[in-house]
Enzyme design. Structure first.
Site, PDB file in Angstrom:
ATOM      1  N   GLY A 217      11.747   7.690 -15.786  1.00 16.84           N
ATOM      2  CA  GLY A 217      11.773   7.431 -14.081  1.00 16.84           C
ATOM      3  C   GLY A 217      11.405   8.814 -13.383  1.00 16.84           C
ATOM      4  O   GLY A 217      10.698   9.786 -13.933  1.00 16.84           O
ATOM      5  N   PHE A 218      11.471   8.600 -12.091  1.00 16.75           N
ATOM      6  CA  PHE A 218      10.637   9.824 -11.162  1.00 16.75           C
ATOM      7  C   PHE A 218      11.462  10.877 -11.506  1.00 16.75           C
ATOM      8  O   PHE A 218      10.686  11.958 -11.913  1.00 16.75           O
ATOM      9  CB  PHE A 218      11.104   9.243  -9.680  1.00 16.75           C
TER      10      PHE A 218
ATOM     11  N   THR B 169      13.072   0.524 -14.542  1.00 21.65           N
ATOM     12  CA  THR B 169      12.595   0.824 -13.287  1.00 21.65           C
ATOM     13  C   THR B 169      11.510   1.838 -13.378  1.00 21.65           C
ATOM     14  O   THR B 169      10.797   2.256 -12.530  1.00 21.65           O
ATOM     15  CB  THR B 169      13.589   1.074 -12.259  1.00 21.65           C
TER      16      THR B 169
ATOM     17  N   ASP C  28      18.197   0.607 -24.316  1.00 22.39           N
ATOM     18  CA  ASP C  28      19.324   0.483 -23.132  1.00 22.39           C
ATOM     19  C   ASP C  28      20.331   1.412 -23.524  1.00 22.39           C
ATOM     20  O   ASP C  28      20.992   1.069 -24.510  1.00 22.39           O
ATOM     21  CB  ASP C  28      19.407  -0.977 -23.114  1.00 22.39           C
TER      22      ASP C  28
ATOM     23  N   ASN D 296      28.659   6.072 -23.263  1.00 20.98           N
ATOM     24  CA  ASN D 296      27.971   6.258 -24.346  1.00 20.98           C
ATOM     25  C   ASN D 296      27.472   7.709 -24.336  1.00 20.98           C
ATOM     26  O   ASN D 296      27.766   8.363 -25.232  1.00 20.98           O
ATOM     27  CB  ASN D 296      26.948   5.183 -24.596  1.00 20.98           C
TER      28      ASN D 296
ATOM     29  N   ALA E 231      24.147  12.690 -13.553  1.00 17.46           N
ATOM     30  CA  ALA E 231      23.283  12.455 -12.185  1.00 17.46           C
ATOM     31  C   ALA E 231      24.146  11.459 -11.313  1.00 17.46           C
ATOM     32  O   ALA E 231      23.896  10.417 -11.176  1.00 17.46           O
ATOM     33  CB  ALA E 231      21.868  11.974 -12.523  1.00 17.46           C
TER      34      ALA E 231
ATOM     35  N   TYR F 127      25.994   0.240  -6.700  1.00 21.70           N
ATOM     36  CA  TYR F 127      25.439   1.713  -6.899  1.00 21.70           C
ATOM     37  C   TYR F 127      26.691   2.743  -6.678  1.00 21.70           C
ATOM     38  O   TYR F 127      26.985   3.420  -7.669  1.00 21.70           O
ATOM     39  CB  TYR F 127      24.219   1.712  -6.325  1.00 21.70           C
TER      40      TYR F 127
END
Ligand code: NAD
Length: 317
Positions: A10-11, A35, A56, A105, A120, A151
């Protein structure tokens, strides 16, 4: 140091992978590329200290366990999760799973391997805040069933789970509440205000301003955020604590639009759009704790950071 990093493609994850590799550490990056993209890992993928597993993290960790069964792990950074509203509104269930099961996990793995764990989290846990600026002690004002709840509430669950592991198992945890961050490798179509405005300015299209543009946001450049995360992960004083990492310079969305156009060298033209449901009216971090414990504060000003981001968007049309 051996680091396991979820959300590596990711970013933010890709910048973190780059930083830990540059600092001489060994990194196993895990990502489902929901994403993100492996393209983001171009600068580290050929490095022998970097390896990647497409998985995943909400599912089984058997393969991850196998990969590192003989190695000691020092640090687990759990950054996997859709982060932009466009993404988490498209994948609300995946978002809830990665911040609940995925966090379980990741922290279970860290706890058993006696590794430090960093979660995060996000300024979204403050919701539409009634306290301003937001300190870590503020509990937030969140709609528990609105469209953004997948979210906000799953991140709040992730924080609660992290706190429980700390209490019950003594896991060496840290929670970082990240505020709006921007920079190279953001996706053009991720729907957040920075790529939206930059793309519209570069294409000489009107900027889409939600509401009257008087809502405020603060914007942290990616290099500053990465420095804050690295310091947080290294700090013993921050063990078991929460820390805000963000830039406290606050701009209205209209002011921000003017700055983007000034840097892109185009006049500001805007179209008004309806405010999204539960859009926070103000957002600004209180970073006293990060300053006091980590000696951290942002260094990159908005114009400089936007200049670098614009250059990236120009070079990657
Ligand atoms: N960018 C910001 O301004 C910001 C602000 C607050 C919090 N955060 C948090 O930082 C983290 C990274 O955000 P980002 O901006 O880099 O987002 P991003 O979407 O660019 O990166 C997230 C990565 O996680 C991966 N991922 C998602 N679900 C997964 C799963 N189940 N298993 C494995 N990988 C999975 C995605 O494929 C992607 O590569 C997220 O946890 C986000 O909530 C970001």
């Amino acid at each position: 140091m051996r680091v396991v990093l979820t959300g590596a493609a990711g970013f933010i994850g890709s910048h973190l992978a780059e930083r830990y590799i540059t600092d001489g550490h060994v990194v196993l990056g895990i990502d489902s590329v929901l994403t993100g993209s492996q393209r983001n890992l171009k600068t580290v993928s050929s490095n022998t200290r970097f390896s990647f597993l497409e998985r995943d993290v909400s599912g089984t960790w058997d393969e991850i366990e196998r990969r590192v069964s003989q190695e000691s792990i020092d640090l687990v950074l759990h950054f996997a999760s859709p982060a932009s509203p466009v993404d988490y509104l498209a994948f609300p269930i995946e978002t809830m799973l990665v911040n609940s099961l995925g966090t379980k996990n990741a922290i279970e793995f860290a706890s058993r391997r006696k590794a430090r764990f960093v979660f995060a989290s996000t300024s979204e846990t403050y919701g539409d805040p009634l306290e301003h600026p937001q300190r870590e002690s503020y509990w937030g004002n969140v709609n528990p069933t609105g469209p953004r709840s997948c979210y906000d509430e799953s991140k709040r669950f992730g924080e609660a789970l992290t706190a429980a592991y700390r209490r019950v198992r003594g896991t060496d945890t840290r929670i970082i509440r990240i505020f709006n961050t921007y920079g190279p490798r953001m996706r053009r179509d991720d729907g957040r205000v920075v790529p939206n405005f930059i793309t519209q300015a570069l294409e000489s299209k009107p900027l889409t301003i939600y509401g009257d543009g008087s809502q405020t946001r603060s914007f942290c450049y990616i290099d500053d955020l990465v420095e804050g995360i690295v310091r947080c992960a290294a700090s013993t004083e921050l063990s078991g604590k929460i820390v805000n990492i963000g830039n406290p310079e606050e701009y209205t969305i209209r002011e921000f639009a003017e700055i983007v156009c000034e840097i892109a060298g185009v006049p500001l033209e805007a179209t008004a759009c309806q405010l999204p449901v539960d859009d926070p009216s103000r957002r600004c971090p209180d970073i006293s704790r990060a300053k006091a414990i980590l000696g951290w504060q942002p260094r990159v000003g908005l114009r400089e950071g936007l200049g670098r981001t614009l250059a990236y968007f120009r070079a990657n049309p």
